[in-house]
Design a protein around this motif. Structure first.
Motif, PDB file in Angstrom:
ATOM      1  N   UNK A 185      10.272  10.061   0.366  1.00  0.00           N
ATOM      2  CA  UNK A 185      10.280  11.545  -0.518  1.00  0.00           C
ATOM      3  C   UNK A 185      11.031  12.366   0.850  1.00  0.00           C
ATOM      4  N   UNK A 186      10.924  12.339   2.202  1.00  0.00           N
ATOM      5  CA  UNK A 186      12.592  13.166   3.098  1.00  0.00           C
ATOM      6  C   UNK A 186      14.129  12.875   2.007  1.00  0.00           C
ATOM      7  N   UNK A 189       0.269  -0.934  -0.042  1.00  0.00           N
ATOM      8  CA  UNK A 189      -0.413   0.059  -0.104  1.00  0.00           C
ATOM      9  C   UNK A 189       0.622   1.385  -0.219  1.00  0.00           C
ATOM     10  N   UNK A 190       1.955   1.396  -0.239  1.00  0.00           N
ATOM     11  CA  UNK A 190       3.430   2.153  -0.106  1.00  0.00           C
ATOM     12  C   UNK A 190       3.475   3.369   0.779  1.00  0.00           C
ATOM     13  N   UNK A 191       2.689   2.990   1.983  1.00  0.00           N
ATOM     14  CA  UNK A 191       3.231   2.971   3.253  1.00  0.00           C
ATOM     15  C   UNK A 191       4.480   4.055   3.383  1.00  0.00           C
ATOM     16  N   UNK A 192       5.653   3.272   3.500  1.00  0.00           N
ATOM     17  CA  UNK A 192       6.595   3.403   3.853  1.00  0.00           C
ATOM     18  C   UNK A 192       7.614   4.832   2.718  1.00  0.00           C
ATOM     19  N   UNK A 193       6.519   5.003   1.743  1.00  0.00           N
ATOM     20  CA  UNK A 193       6.884   5.372  -0.107  1.00  0.00           C
ATOM     21  C   UNK A 193       6.786   7.115   0.773  1.00  0.00           C
ATOM     22  N   UNK A 194       5.889   7.837   1.919  1.00  0.00           N
ATOM     23  CA  UNK A 194       5.715   8.390   2.093  1.00  0.00           C
ATOM     24  C   UNK A 194       7.226   9.497   3.066  1.00  0.00           C
ATOM     25  N   UNK A 195       7.772   8.137   4.007  1.00  0.00           N
ATOM     26  CA  UNK A 195       9.029   8.703   4.404  1.00  0.00           C
ATOM     27  C   UNK A 195       9.937   9.076   3.549  1.00  0.00           C
ATOM     28  N   UNK A 224      -1.907  14.169  -8.419  1.00  0.00           N
ATOM     29  CA  UNK A 224      -1.264  12.859  -7.886  1.00  0.00           C
ATOM     30  C   UNK A 224      -2.473  12.367  -6.985  1.00  0.00           C
ATOM     31  N   UNK A 225      -3.238  13.400  -6.917  1.00  0.00           N
ATOM     32  CA  UNK A 225      -4.878  13.090  -6.387  1.00  0.00           C
ATOM     33  C   UNK A 225      -5.947  12.424  -7.355  1.00  0.00           C
ATOM     34  N   UNK A 260      -7.209   6.268 -11.069  1.00  0.00           N
ATOM     35  CA  UNK A 260      -7.437   4.357 -10.215  1.00  0.00           C
ATOM     36  C   UNK A 260      -7.968   3.831  -9.420  1.00  0.00           C
ATOM     37  N   UNK A 298      -4.446   9.135  -8.805  1.00  0.00           N
ATOM     38  CA  UNK A 298      -5.011   8.133  -7.439  1.00  0.00           C
ATOM     39  C   UNK A 298      -6.193   8.195  -7.147  1.00  0.00           C
TER      40      UNK A 298
END
Lengths: 178, 129
Positions: free
Chosen positions: A13-14, A5-11, A66-67, A74, A70
């Motif tokens: 971005x840093x 679900x791509x959660x760590x991907x938010x991190x 992206x919104x 999608x 998404x």
């Protein structure tokens, strides 16, 4: 599942912003840049070279794209699968009946601007977000994700503040409003 | 491009949903705590790697992150933002993602947030910091 679900991907971005452009993630600054670009009105805090920060405006434009991708391209569920307890509480305490969409239509539909609810949620709420983030020097991205990642104790103070405000609204002011 | 990806992830992970924010403030789901927590963890590890290895950015500059400075606004503004966060169910990033996803109210929210930022800027000298 979390990975899918791509959660760590938010991190991610840093470091991605740091590696690509030596930029620190922070989204609420974009609001300041728009103010500086459109209505500086001689205010010292809005008089600076916002063009040097234009990447930030492209970044938020990207977020909007992206919104769109998404959600509209999608596809999306009709109803966000929140917990049964939350549904029960929102029904009982706030009288909500329509649980479809990203946000409750009963509170955020534009027609609501004709009554006090719309003004509280859309106008006052948005105003507090814009005012508070700049006053605090950052929002969830700048303080919680970027700041805490960089072990900034100031960001921890800010995040605690975010939660005090959020809990006050949810547990103290919401019961008064409804 | 990175913004598009970021917006896509925010949307797909439902961070931009008012329902999810309410669930978080009511402590009725781990959903958002997991997302924010893992984002911080990933950010933390990668910043440490960047710092320890003195990694340079693509344009050759040494990567430098300015320290955040404390003033009283940090917590006063933080609480004010928290109140707005629970009302709107959105922080600034998700507002833009909501707009893109077709939520009409997000346009009003963004305008109101701009008004808030502008008002803060105008009153800045008079506010406690």
């Amino acid at each position: 599942m979390a990975l899918v679900r791509g959660r760590p991907l938010i991190g991610l971005t840093v470091p991605a912003l740091l590696l690509i452009g030596n930029k620190a993630l922070g989204i609420s600054s974009s609001l300041r840049h728009v103010c500086a670009a459109c209505v500086p009105a001689g205010i010292p805090f809005l008089t600076y070279n916002w063009r040097a920060e234009i990447w930030n405006l492209f970044f938020v434009l990207g977020i909007a794209v992206g919104g769109f991708l998404g959600y509209q391209v999608l596809g999306h569920p009709d109803t966000i699968a929140i917990s049964a307890e939350t549904v029960r509480d929102l029904k009982a305490q706030m009288g909500l009946t329509d649980f479809s969409g990203l946000l409750p239509k009963e509170l955020f539909a534009l027609e609501n601007l004709a009554n006090w609810k719309g003004w509280v949620f859309l106008v006052l709420g948005g105003f507090l977000v814009g005012f508070g983030t700049r006053y605090a020097g950052g929002c969830t991205s700048g303080h919680a994700i970027s700041g805490l990642s960089n072990l900034q104790w100031v960001s921890l103070v800010a995040v605690i503040g975010f939660f005090i405000g959020g809990l006050l609204m949810t547990w103290v002011f919401y019961p008064l409003l409804f | 491009m990175l913004g598009v990806l970021f917006g896509l992830i925010l949307t797909k992970s439902e961070v931009i949903s008012w329902w999810r924010i309410q669930e978080m403030f009511r402590f009725q789901s781990f959903h958002l705590y997991g997302i924010i927590g893992s984002a911080i963890l990933v950010g933390l590890v990668s910043i440490q790697l960047i710092k320890r290895n003195h990694v340079k950015s693509l344009n050759g500059e040494p990567i430098a992150i300015a320290d955040k400075k404390y003033n009283h606004g940090t917590w006063i503004g933080g609480i004010i933002f928290g109140l707005g966060w629970a009302l709107t169910g959105a922080c600034p990033g998700p507002l833009f993602a909501q707009l893109g996803s077709g939520v009409a109210g997000a346009a009003v929210l963004i305008l109101a947030a701009l008004a808030g930022t502008w008002t803060y800027s105008a009153l800045r000298e008079k506010l406690p910091h």
